[in-house]
Design a protein around this motif. Structure first.
Motif, PDB file in Angstrom:
ATOM      1  N   LYS A 165      41.425  48.362  33.309  1.00  0.00           N
ATOM      2  CA  LYS A 165      42.623  47.540  33.174  1.00  0.00           C
ATOM      3  C   LYS A 165      43.169  47.116  34.549  1.00  0.00           C
ATOM      4  N   SER A 166      42.257  46.616  35.368  1.00  0.00           N
ATOM      5  CA  SER A 166      42.652  46.184  36.710  1.00  0.00           C
ATOM      6  C   SER A 166      41.944  44.879  37.070  1.00  0.00           C
ATOM      7  N   GLY A 167      42.563  44.152  38.038  1.00  0.00           N
ATOM      8  CA  GLY A 167      42.008  42.879  38.457  1.00  0.00           C
ATOM      9  C   GLY A 167      41.359  42.963  39.826  1.00  0.00           C
ATOM     10  N   PHE A 168      40.525  41.933  40.131  1.00  0.00           N
ATOM     11  CA  PHE A 168      39.759  41.926  41.389  1.00  0.00           C
ATOM     12  C   PHE A 168      39.690  40.497  41.941  1.00  0.00           C
ATOM     13  N   TRP A 169      39.537  40.420  43.295  1.00  0.00           N
ATOM     14  CA  TRP A 169      39.111  39.180  43.944  1.00  0.00           C
ATOM     15  C   TRP A 169      37.595  39.255  44.093  1.00  0.00           C
TER      16      TRP A 169
ATOM     17  N   GLY B  39      28.549  41.401  37.792  1.00  0.00           N
ATOM     18  CA  GLY B  39      28.404  42.736  37.234  1.00  0.00           C
ATOM     19  C   GLY B  39      28.545  43.850  38.240  1.00  0.00           C
ATOM     20  N   GLU B  40      28.511  43.533  39.517  1.00  0.00           N
ATOM     21  CA  GLU B  40      28.634  44.560  40.544  1.00  0.00           C
ATOM     22  C   GLU B  40      30.100  44.661  40.972  1.00  0.00           C
ATOM     23  N   VAL B  41      30.884  45.351  40.175  1.00  0.00           N
ATOM     24  CA  VAL B  41      32.331  45.441  40.430  1.00  0.00           C
ATOM     25  C   VAL B  41      32.610  46.077  41.790  1.00  0.00           C
ATOM     26  N   GLU B  42      31.709  46.956  42.235  1.00  0.00           N
ATOM     27  CA  GLU B  42      31.906  47.605  43.526  1.00  0.00           C
ATOM     28  C   GLU B  42      31.892  46.607  44.684  1.00  0.00           C
ATOM     29  N   ASP B  43      31.310  45.410  44.451  1.00  0.00           N
ATOM     30  CA  ASP B  43      31.293  44.385  45.499  1.00  0.00           C
ATOM     31  C   ASP B  43      32.587  43.577  45.524  1.00  0.00           C
ATOM     32  N   PHE B  44      33.432  43.785  44.547  1.00  0.00           N
ATOM     33  CA  PHE B  44      34.668  43.007  44.462  1.00  0.00           C
ATOM     34  C   PHE B  44      35.775  43.685  45.282  1.00  0.00           C
ATOM     35  N   VAL B  45      36.871  42.943  45.459  1.00  0.00           N
ATOM     36  CA  VAL B  45      38.047  43.480  46.175  1.00  0.00           C
ATOM     37  C   VAL B  45      39.113  43.776  45.131  1.00  0.00           C
ATOM     38  N   PRO B  46      39.384  45.057  44.867  1.00  0.00           N
ATOM     39  CA  PRO B  46      40.347  45.401  43.807  1.00  0.00           C
ATOM     40  C   PRO B  46      41.781  45.067  44.229  1.00  0.00           C
TER      41      PRO B  46
ATOM     42  N   CYS C  73      41.807  33.716  38.660  1.00  0.00           N
ATOM     43  CA  CYS C  73      41.921  34.215  37.293  1.00  0.00           C
ATOM     44  C   CYS C  73      42.381  35.678  37.317  1.00  0.00           C
ATOM     45  N   PHE C  74      43.215  36.031  36.372  1.00  0.00           N
ATOM     46  CA  PHE C  74      43.677  37.400  36.162  1.00  0.00           C
ATOM     47  C   PHE C  74      44.493  37.952  37.347  1.00  0.00           C
ATOM     48  N   SER C  75      45.028  37.062  38.190  1.00  0.00           N
ATOM     49  CA  SER C  75      45.818  37.538  39.334  1.00  0.00           C
ATOM     50  C   SER C  75      47.166  38.097  38.894  1.00  0.00           C
TER      51      SER C  75
END
Length: 761
Positions: A151-155, A163-170, A193-195
């Motif tokens: 339940k969190s957003g990312f850049w 699919g590699e959420v670890e590459d995103f900026v939470p 999106c989802f900001s």
């Protein structure tokens, strides 16, 4: 008026409450917002609000911008407008709202990796140059991601894989870094999106005055929407376009709530997305808001503070007050325009003159003339020196000689009160009469008696001897004696011989006074016809006038620190002649008959001549030569000093090495030198830099605004005249061709001379 922590507030009645109101002030480089500051005096929580509880003044520092925009994704759909949004907003904020524009603070496309984004954010937390009163606006435009499990957003960075959420900026990591940044205000604008996951849910907008919002710490997020948002088809996304449009149209201070309301209306009207602004969750928000203020607002405040400081300096009217103002406001027009310098000089001038008049000695007046910059009292100083010199001469004479001079120059008038009278006498009133006054009165009595005898002499022989003896019983009349007393008699009586009136001038000794003689130089000739000239006059400037071909040139110097040399402007000078040398003492004496210079030397420039003196010189010279010599105009002088059509664009007149072409403060030994001792410039003119300043025809103006463009003298209103070129006492800066000085046309100095010009028909 009431004073709170050293600041004065005016008490006003607003409704049923009393309030203190303080107008906006400006402090240092930063503005202090205290306008419409209301302090309620009513009971609050069981006690009254003390004046000491008034909020302390605060400052708003620099406004920083960090922009992250990604169009070129490697593993996600490419976007069209993200990079444009970042760059356009950065320029607008810099141009209209005073933000710093630094391209190092942009991460666009390939540069926007996860590592670089986090490093850029941490830099603001670690950079010691970022001050606690600064502001920071972070703008992200790119793809966003919502994780249903956490339940969190990312850049999404440019190189992240699907699919590699670890590459995103939470968003949570962004929040943690923002919390560690020490800026007072931070606004995060996220166009992805989802900001909306960054926002505080259910929170209320802060309420209060602009000053309260800006005083309190703030951490806000302005998000483009809760879900999927549009990239748009124009140059900017709908969200970014609405922000740009709102900031462009805004005319007043704009807080984030108002900005969000207007942007939300624009976006919702056109698109199915809901923009929203709210405090950032758990990042140190303390009820403040980010305020957008125009640069013009800051400029107005700065000008108000400057004017207030200037008024205070003028009221103090001390050298320290003006120097402090120069230190605090070095770019002020009062400083760059020279007004502070003029006021300081005026104060120093007044003090120098006061010291001179209090001392009232020759040395004091000479010291004034040497140290004064304005020379406002030179004429009075000269008169005082002359007066004191005469007093010194009189004091050196024997006492009897001084007394005789007193009798001759100021004998008591017979209409004065008789000192021996029985009524009204100064003796009877008890005033003590010194021996000099008594002796002067006795001598004057003898003078009157001698005068009576001289009148009585022609008719006294018609009287009988008896009558005569009754008048003067012990003095038989000797008709062989003259009326004039002998030297022996004079010594006895201390009476000076009668003063013979001066005879009218009669140069040819023909008995006809020169004022009545039509030909005062030839004896016996009384008719103008055939009267020979007194003496043939030889023009001392024959062969010394250089013909100068006119042309257009740029007069003035925009690069100079001297305001009066600006603005450089085109001037077209006509052909004219200028003297090769400065006018010498020998040439001045040939026309005027005297040499007023301090540094006596026939071939040195004449100095100690005022602009007015030169007009008398020109009148006599032109009468004798039947030519029309004149002073050069300021434009002609600068054109010639620069080398005219042959110019090599030297820094000084004729060379970049001043020592080659000029006697100046660095080589002159503080005295003038014979003309032509240094190299000439491109036109063959000598000493255009240095030796003596040279008067020009023009009236002085502070700038060149409105100056003639045809080389004519600039006249009109004004009390000062221009001089150019530097002198033996001037350092290099004043010897440049564009340097300008000014003085009263009555001033004479040992560094002021001139050269001649002639117009060509």
């Amino acid at each position: 008026m009431k004073r709170v922590r050293g600041i004065f507030f005016e008490e006003k009645l607003l409704g049923n409450s009393r309030h203190l109101v303080k107008a906006t002030e400006y402090y240092s480089k930063h503005y202090i917002w205290l306008s419409e500051l209301y302090l309620s005096m009513r009971e609050k929580k069981g006690g009254s609000l003390s004046l000491n509880s008034a909020p302390a003044p605060f400052t708003i520092g620099e406004s920083h911008f960090l922009g992250i925009g990604v169009n070129a994704y490697q593993h996600f759909d490419k976007l069209k407008n993200a990079a444009n949004d970042v760059q356009d907003l950065a320029r607008l904020l810099a141009d209209r709202y005073g933000f710093l524009y630094q391209e190092d603070n942009f991460l666009l496309n390939e540069a926007a990796t996860r590592s670089n984004i986090l490093k850029a954010l941490r830099r603001f937390a670690e950079d010691k140059s970022i001050q606690p009163h600064d502001r920071l606006l972070i703008y992200y435009s790119g793809h966003g991601y919502w994780d249903e499990h956490t339940k969190s957003g990312f850049w999404i960075p440019c190189n992240a894989e699907e699919g590699e959420v670890e590459d995103f900026v939470p968003n949570s990591r962004v929040q943690e870094i923002i919390k560690s940044i020490s800026c007072r205000h931070i606004l995060l604008i996220s166009d992805s999106c989802f900001s909306g996951s960054l926002l505080v849910r259910g929170g209320k907008n802060a309420e209060g005055a602009f000053e309260d919002w800006e005083r309190n710490k703030s951490r806000w997020v302005f998000a483009s929407g809760k879900g999927v948002v549009m990239d748009g088809t124009d140059r900017n996304s709908p969200f970014a376009g609405a922000i740009l449009k709102t900031l462009e149209e805004n005319k007043e201070a704009l807080n984030i709530n108002l900005l969000a309301d207007q942007v939300t209306k624009r976006v919702k009207f056109n698109y199915e997305q809901q923009a929203e602004a709210a405090p950032l969750l758990g990042a140190g928000h303390d009820g403040g808001q980010f305020i957008f203020r125009h640069k013009v607002d800051e400029a107005v405040l700065a000008k108000e503070r400057e004017d207030k400081a200037w008024t205070a300096a003028c009221l103090a009217n001390t050298r320290k007050a003006y120097l402090d103002f120069e230190k605090d406001f070095p770019a002020s027009t009062y400083v760059t325009g020279g007004e502070t310098e003029q006021r300081i000089n005026a104060l120093e001038e007044a003090e120098l003159w006061r010291q001179a008049t209090v001392s009232d000695t020759i040395g004091a007046y000479r010291s004034y003339k040497r140290r004064s910059l304005l020379h406002l009292h030179d004429i009075e100083a000269d008169r005082a020196i002359e007066r004191l010199s005469l007093i010194g001469v009189e004091a050196a004479k024997p006492e009897t000689e001084n007394l005789q001079a007193h009798v001759q120059k100021a004998p008591p008038r017979v209409s004065y009160e008789n000192p021996y009278s029985s009524t009204g006498s100064s003796f009877n009133r008890g005033r003590r009469i010194n021996k000099n006054e008594l002796l002067a009165y006795i001598l004057s009595s003898f003078t009157i008696l001698a005068f009576v005898l001289s009148i009585w002499q022609p008719w006294k022989t018609d009287k009988s001897q008896q009558q005569t003896s009754q008048v003067l019983p012990s003095t038989p009349i000797d008709t062989t004696k003259t009326d004039a007393p002998t030297a022996k008699d004079t010594n006895k009586t201390n009476i000076q011989p009668p003063i013979t009136p001066a005879k009218p001038a009669d140069k040819d000794s023909d008995g006809i006074p020169d004022g009545e003689d039509d030909c005062p130089y030839e004896k016996g000739i009384v008719a103008k016809k055939g009267c020979p000239e007194e003496k043939a006059f030889s023009d001392p400037f024959t062969g010394q006038m250089v013909e100068i071909e006119g042309d257009a040139f740029m007069m003035g110097d925009d690069k100079s620190e001297e305001t009066n040399e600006k603005t450089a402007h085109a001037v077209h000078v006509r052909d004219f002649k200028m003297s090769k040398y400065e006018v010498t003492q020998k040439q001045w004496k040939a026309v005027m008959g005297i040499n007023p210079s301090k540094f006596k030397c026939e071939n040195c420039p004449v100095e100690n001549v005022s602009w007015d003196d030169i007009q008398d010189f020109l009148k006599k010279l032109n009468q004798k030569t039947e030519l029309k010599y004149r002073l050069p105009t300021e434009a002609e002088w600068e054109f010639a000093a620069r080398g005219g059509t042959k110019t090599q664009k030297y820094k000084y007149s004729g060379n970049d090495n001043l020592d080659e072409v000029a006697w100046f403060g660095g080589n002159s030994g503080d005295k003038t030198h014979p003309i032509g001792g240094k190299k000439a410039n491109e036109l063959g003119l000598y000493d255009m830099s240095g030796n003596v300043w040279e008067w020009c025809e023009d009236i002085y103006h502070d700038t060149y605004k409105g100056a003639p463009d045809d080389g004519r003298a600039w006249l009109g209103e004004g009390a000062l005249r221009v001089y150019r070129g530097g002198s033996s006492f001037t350092f290099a800066q004043g010897c440049r061709p564009s340097y300008r000085g000014n003085l009263s046309p009555r001033n004479r100095h040992d560094y002021l001379g001139f050269r001649l010009a002639l117009s060509l028909q």
